[in-house]
Design a protein around this motif. Sequence first.
Motif, PDB file in Angstrom:
ATOM      1  N   LYS A  15      10.011 -64.305   0.814  1.00 14.77           N
ATOM      2  CA  LYS A  15       8.626 -64.649   0.486  1.00 14.77           C
ATOM      3  C   LYS A  15       8.351 -66.130   0.751  1.00 14.77           C
ATOM      4  N   ILE A  16       9.238 -66.988   0.254  1.00 13.97           N
ATOM      5  CA  ILE A  16       8.952 -68.424   0.376  1.00 13.97           C
ATOM      6  C   ILE A  16       9.115 -68.884   1.821  1.00 13.97           C
ATOM      7  N   SER A  17      10.064 -68.288   2.553  1.00 16.89           N
ATOM      8  CA  SER A  17      10.193 -68.725   3.949  1.00 16.89           C
ATOM      9  C   SER A  17       9.039 -68.220   4.812  1.00 16.89           C
ATOM     10  N   PHE A  18       8.481 -67.038   4.516  1.00 18.39           N
ATOM     11  CA  PHE A  18       7.267 -66.613   5.236  1.00 18.39           C
ATOM     12  C   PHE A  18       6.114 -67.553   4.882  1.00 18.39           C
ATOM     13  N   ASP A  19       6.034 -67.953   3.638  1.00 17.62           N
ATOM     14  CA  ASP A  19       4.978 -68.865   3.194  1.00 17.62           C
ATOM     15  C   ASP A  19       5.100 -70.205   3.932  1.00 17.62           C
ATOM     16  N   ILE A  20       6.301 -70.778   3.947  1.00 19.88           N
ATOM     17  CA  ILE A  20       6.504 -72.067   4.630  1.00 19.88           C
ATOM     18  C   ILE A  20       6.271 -71.915   6.132  1.00 19.88           C
ATOM     19  N   ALA A  21       6.775 -70.813   6.699  1.00 22.90           N
ATOM     20  CA  ALA A  21       6.602 -70.572   8.138  1.00 22.90           C
ATOM     21  C   ALA A  21       5.117 -70.539   8.488  1.00 22.90           C
ATOM     22  N   ALA A  22       4.330 -69.826   7.681  1.00 21.98           N
ATOM     23  CA  ALA A  22       2.892 -69.713   7.946  1.00 21.98           C
ATOM     24  C   ALA A  22       2.223 -71.087   7.849  1.00 21.98           C
ATOM     25  N   ARG A  23       2.563 -71.840   6.820  1.00 24.32           N
ATOM     26  CA  ARG A  23       1.947 -73.172   6.651  1.00 24.32           C
ATOM     27  C   ARG A  23       2.362 -74.114   7.783  1.00 24.32           C
ATOM     28  N   ASN A  24       3.627 -73.996   8.254  1.00 32.68           N
ATOM     29  CA  ASN A  24       4.064 -74.826   9.392  1.00 32.68           C
ATOM     30  C   ASN A  24       3.227 -74.548  10.637  1.00 32.68           C
ATOM     31  N   LEU A  25       2.689 -73.320  10.719  1.00 30.29           N
ATOM     32  CA  LEU A  25       1.853 -72.940  11.870  1.00 30.29           C
ATOM     33  C   LEU A  25       0.363 -73.121  11.553  1.00 30.29           C
ATOM     34  N   SER A  26       0.076 -73.857  10.490  1.00 25.70           N
ATOM     35  CA  SER A  26      -1.303 -74.146  10.055  1.00 25.70           C
ATOM     36  C   SER A  26      -2.099 -72.894   9.690  1.00 25.70           C
ATOM     37  N   LEU A  27      -1.401 -71.822   9.379  1.00 21.08           N
ATOM     38  CA  LEU A  27      -2.084 -70.616   8.895  1.00 21.08           C
ATOM     39  C   LEU A  27      -2.459 -70.805   7.424  1.00 21.08           C
ATOM     40  N   ARG A  28      -3.588 -70.204   7.030  1.00 20.16           N
ATOM     41  CA  ARG A  28      -3.899 -70.175   5.593  1.00 20.16           C
ATOM     42  C   ARG A  28      -3.077 -69.055   4.966  1.00 20.16           C
ATOM     43  N   VAL A  29      -2.644 -69.288   3.718  1.00 21.24           N
ATOM     44  CA  VAL A  29      -1.787 -68.295   3.057  1.00 21.24           C
ATOM     45  C   VAL A  29      -2.417 -67.874   1.731  1.00 21.24           C
ATOM     46  N   VAL A  30      -2.495 -66.569   1.530  1.00 20.09           N
ATOM     47  CA  VAL A  30      -2.947 -66.036   0.237  1.00 20.09           C
ATOM     48  C   VAL A  30      -1.766 -65.274  -0.361  1.00 20.09           C
ATOM     49  N   ASP A  31      -1.285 -65.774  -1.478  1.00 19.17           N
ATOM     50  CA  ASP A  31      -0.166 -65.124  -2.165  1.00 19.17           C
ATOM     51  C   ASP A  31      -0.769 -64.147  -3.181  1.00 19.17           C
ATOM     52  N   VAL A  32      -0.746 -62.873  -2.833  1.00 19.64           N
ATOM     53  CA  VAL A  32      -1.393 -61.866  -3.679  1.00 19.64           C
ATOM     54  C   VAL A  32      -0.458 -61.522  -4.843  1.00 19.64           C
ATOM     55  N   ASP A  33      -0.944 -61.728  -6.062  1.00 15.42           N
ATOM     56  CA  ASP A  33      -0.156 -61.338  -7.239  1.00 15.42           C
ATOM     57  C   ASP A  33      -0.395 -59.845  -7.453  1.00 15.42           C
ATOM     58  N   VAL A  34       0.518 -59.036  -6.923  1.00  8.35           N
ATOM     59  CA  VAL A  34       0.279 -57.583  -6.941  1.00  8.35           C
ATOM     60  C   VAL A  34       0.263 -57.021  -8.364  1.00  8.35           C
ATOM     61  N   SER A  35       0.878 -57.752  -9.303  1.00  4.70           N
ATOM     62  CA  SER A  35       0.894 -57.234 -10.683  1.00  4.70           C
ATOM     63  C   SER A  35      -0.488 -57.341 -11.323  1.00  4.70           C
ATOM     64  N   THR A  36      -1.357 -58.226 -10.791  1.00  5.87           N
ATOM     65  CA  THR A  36      -2.706 -58.356 -11.364  1.00  5.87           C
ATOM     66  C   THR A  36      -3.787 -57.892 -10.387  1.00  5.87           C
ATOM     67  N   SER A  37      -3.384 -57.287  -9.270  1.00  6.90           N
ATOM     68  CA  SER A  37      -4.393 -56.800  -8.316  1.00  6.90           C
ATOM     69  C   SER A  37      -4.994 -55.495  -8.845  1.00  6.90           C
ATOM     70  N   SER A  38      -6.020 -55.015  -8.158  1.00  5.55           N
ATOM     71  CA  SER A  38      -6.690 -53.786  -8.624  1.00  5.55           C
ATOM     72  C   SER A  38      -5.858 -52.536  -8.391  1.00  5.55           C
TER      73      SER A  38
END
Length: 296
Positions: free
Chosen positions: A51-74
Amino acid sequence: MQHFLEISSLSPVQIRALIQRGLELKNSKKYPGFSDNTVALLFYENSTRTKISFDIAARNLSLRVVDVDVSTSSESKGEVMADTISTLYAMGIQTFVIRHSQNHIQQELAHVAQNNMHIVNAGDGTHAHPSQAILDMMTIVERKPDLSRLKIAVVGNIKHSRVASSFQCICQKLGVGELVLVAPEVWSPETAHYGRVTTSLQDGLDGADVVMCLRVQKERILAEEIMDLASYRADFALTEQQLLFAKKDALVMHPGPINRGVEIDSMVADGPQSVILQQVTNGVYARMAILEALCS
Ligand code: CP
């Protein structure tokens, strides 16, 4: 590449390109930017590395990241995952990095995905963990590039391991010389995708160039397959003594998280042959290469 689902659906050329691109990104530190794209992380199972390496990888590529908290999603109100994905897509999110305990769920979502949607498998049940296979092979190629001459041993719960499953596929696709899957009888696979199965740790380790230890996954073991951890340790743990059967310069790998003192001893995990933390580092670059291939 529209989706990244499993190693078996990639060609050897595509796999080599991802590995080479990961190494290039690591060495050059020159990163392209995809600031128009947004990635959602949907982790229905716990994760630190992926999870954290996908997050860092995305940010390194200037992508916006939304970390969905699935425990509180609908989904807690009955919404099905396909509707969650469509809802997020309607907000402008195109790339979905998903980990789930159910086998093949990312493949099912990919079947109903819109044309410009990307589904990334960050691990599904006992089936596949393809980004782990890319980073594992990147770590091996970095140090021992002639794969056809290598003997690789994978030790542990082969039957329940998505890491072992994707690793067998990547070894087959890239023509690894010899792959030995070492497991106690109860955790041996019914059929191996690639390589031979043995219950002898010494047989697997003998002259090995790479030894990969797997985590004992207590959460995935069925009641009738539970093995006494002390007896597992006695016969299958990678100790300093056992490692002597492998080549002197053998690489020690582990996908993590580690159960120290169960499948591997600290002296080995933290020893000079260990590349476990290099695997973690390479995970960021491997995942950058994957996201770049999807967003390009
Ligand atoms: N190797 C791996 O998938 O680790 P995490 O569960 O921490 O992501």
